[in-house]
Every structure is written in structure tokens, then in C-alpha cells.
Design a protein around this motif. Structure first.
Motif, mmCIF file in Angstrom:
data_model
loop_
_atom_site.group_PDB
_atom_site.id
_atom_site.type_symbol
_atom_site.label_atom_id
_atom_site.label_comp_id
_atom_site.label_asym_id
_atom_site.label_seq_id
_atom_site.Cartn_x
_atom_site.Cartn_y
_atom_site.Cartn_z
ATOM 1 N N GLU A 97 -6.108 -4.099 -15.076
ATOM 2 C CA GLU A 97 -7.218 -3.402 -14.406
ATOM 3 C C GLU A 97 -6.731 -2.511 -13.260
ATOM 4 O O GLU A 97 -7.306 -2.475 -12.177
ATOM 5 C CB GLU A 97 -8.270 -4.392 -13.916
ATOM 6 C CG GLU A 97 -8.887 -5.205 -15.028
ATOM 7 C CD GLU A 97 -9.861 -6.276 -14.551
ATOM 8 O OE1 GLU A 97 -10.104 -6.404 -13.333
ATOM 9 O OE2 GLU A 97 -10.385 -6.983 -15.427
ATOM 10 N N TYR A 98 -5.654 -1.769 -13.510
ATOM 11 C CA TYR A 98 -5.119 -0.855 -12.504
ATOM 12 C C TYR A 98 -6.108 0.286 -12.265
ATOM 13 O O TYR A 98 -6.875 0.669 -13.154
ATOM 14 C CB TYR A 98 -3.816 -0.199 -12.977
ATOM 15 C CG TYR A 98 -2.640 -1.078 -13.253
ATOM 16 C CD1 TYR A 98 -2.694 -2.468 -13.179
ATOM 17 C CD2 TYR A 98 -1.434 -0.504 -13.609
ATOM 18 C CE1 TYR A 98 -1.575 -3.247 -13.448
ATOM 19 C CE2 TYR A 98 -0.324 -1.266 -13.878
ATOM 20 C CZ TYR A 98 -0.401 -2.640 -13.802
ATOM 21 O OH TYR A 98 0.722 -3.392 -14.080
ATOM 22 N N ALA A 99 -6.030 0.883 -11.097
ATOM 23 C CA ALA A 99 -6.775 2.108 -10.822
ATOM 24 C C ALA A 99 -6.186 3.245 -11.655
ATOM 25 O O ALA A 99 -6.905 4.081 -12.188
ATOM 26 C CB ALA A 99 -6.705 2.456 -9.340
ATOM 27 N N PHE A 100 -4.852 3.249 -11.751
ATOM 28 C CA PHE A 100 -4.163 4.243 -12.575
ATOM 29 C C PHE A 100 -2.726 3.792 -12.821
ATOM 30 O O PHE A 100 -2.199 2.943 -12.099
ATOM 31 C CB PHE A 100 -4.150 5.630 -11.900
ATOM 32 C CG PHE A 100 -3.120 5.753 -10.818
ATOM 33 C CD1 PHE A 100 -1.871 6.303 -11.083
ATOM 34 C CD2 PHE A 100 -3.380 5.332 -9.529
ATOM 35 C CE1 PHE A 100 -0.908 6.413 -10.083
ATOM 36 C CE2 PHE A 100 -2.438 5.436 -8.523
ATOM 37 C CZ PHE A 100 -1.196 5.979 -8.804
ATOM 38 N N ALA A 101 -2.127 4.372 -13.839
ATOM 39 C CA ALA A 101 -0.696 4.227 -14.093
ATOM 40 C C ALA A 101 -0.158 5.626 -14.355
ATOM 41 O O ALA A 101 -0.643 6.319 -15.253
ATOM 42 C CB ALA A 101 -0.426 3.324 -15.291
#
Length: 136
Positions: A97-101
Motif C-alpha cells: 500500500e505504498y503511496a508510490f514506487a
């Protein structure tokens, strides 16, 4: 924000606008290789997981072309390994559940050389946009 390498990959698991996704980051991990992110920034990933007010963002600088080739990957080309690593990192970002990669996709040989203005500029832009509380 414009990432400079033509093969870069910016993945936002919940499809939020890229600038908004990066601005919400409270914990940011920056590493050289794909496998390093979940090791070096484990604390940040778990701190932000299922949180409503903390968000993890991950940056991998290199492209994964030099990954070890054993077992199922023994016959893979550099291009195929880059594709494998890109998919693996996207899966980790989705599950975590990252904000972004962001995968900047620079070859390791380039990153090892002094004064790489494109790498430096990408990292500066990401850090300024995120303004994280914690950096790994």
C-alpha cells in the motif's frame, strides 16, 4: 515532475494524481536495487501499512539489469531481468500500500560514476515534492 531516464517507471497503486501521491509521503526509501527497498526501509513500510495519515514512497535508482541469474532466471537477458524487477517492485508497492514506487531505471555503471546530473536531479525533485518526515 519529470523523471529523466526514458525507461523510468512511476507506479501509484491507488491511481492518485502523481503530484498528490508524492506530496502525501511521510516515509521515503531511496535505494540502489529493487531488492534493497523492502530491507532498508522495512520500518517505514510497516509504519505506514494500513495507516490513514502515514504514507510510504519508494525509489529504486538502478534498472535491475545486473540481477543474479540462477534457477528460473538463468537464461534471462538484461532486458528480461529489468522487466521482471519492474513487475516485482510494482507488486511490492501494491501489496504494501505504498503511496508510490519510482524506478528511475539508470544502469548501475552510470550511477557509480561521479557527477550524474540526471540522477541527482531526479532524486532532488522527488525529495522536494515529497518533503518526507523520514528518509531511509
Amino acid at each position: 515532475m519529470t523523471l529523466r531516464h526514458p525507461r523510468h517507471d512511476l507506479f501509484i497503486p491507488d491511481n492518485l494524481d502523481p503530484e498528490a501521491a508524492l506530496r502525501r509521503v511521510t516515509h521515503l526509501g531511496i535505494v540502489s536495487h529493487q531488492d534493497d527497498l523492502e530491507i532498508a526501509a522495512y520500518h517505514g513500510i510497516t509504519e505506514c501499512f494500513h495507516s490513514e495519515d502515514k504514507w510510504f514512497g519508494g525509489v529504486v535508482v538502478t534498472n535491475g539489469a545486473g540481477s543474479p541469474r540462477k534457477g528460473d532466471y538463468a537464461s534471462y537477458t538484461d532486458e528480461e531481468m529489468q522487466d521482471v524487477r519492474r513487475v516485482e517492485q510494482r507488486k511490492a508497492a501494491y501489496l504494501g500500500e505504498y503511496a508510490f514506487a519510482a524506478q528511475l531505471a539508470y544502469p548501475s555503471e552510470e550511477v557509480k560514476k561521479p557527477r550524474q546530473p540526471e540522477v541527482t536531479a531526479d532524486l532532488k525533485d522527488i525529495l522536494e515534492l515529497c518533503a518526507p518526515e523520514v528518509v531511509y
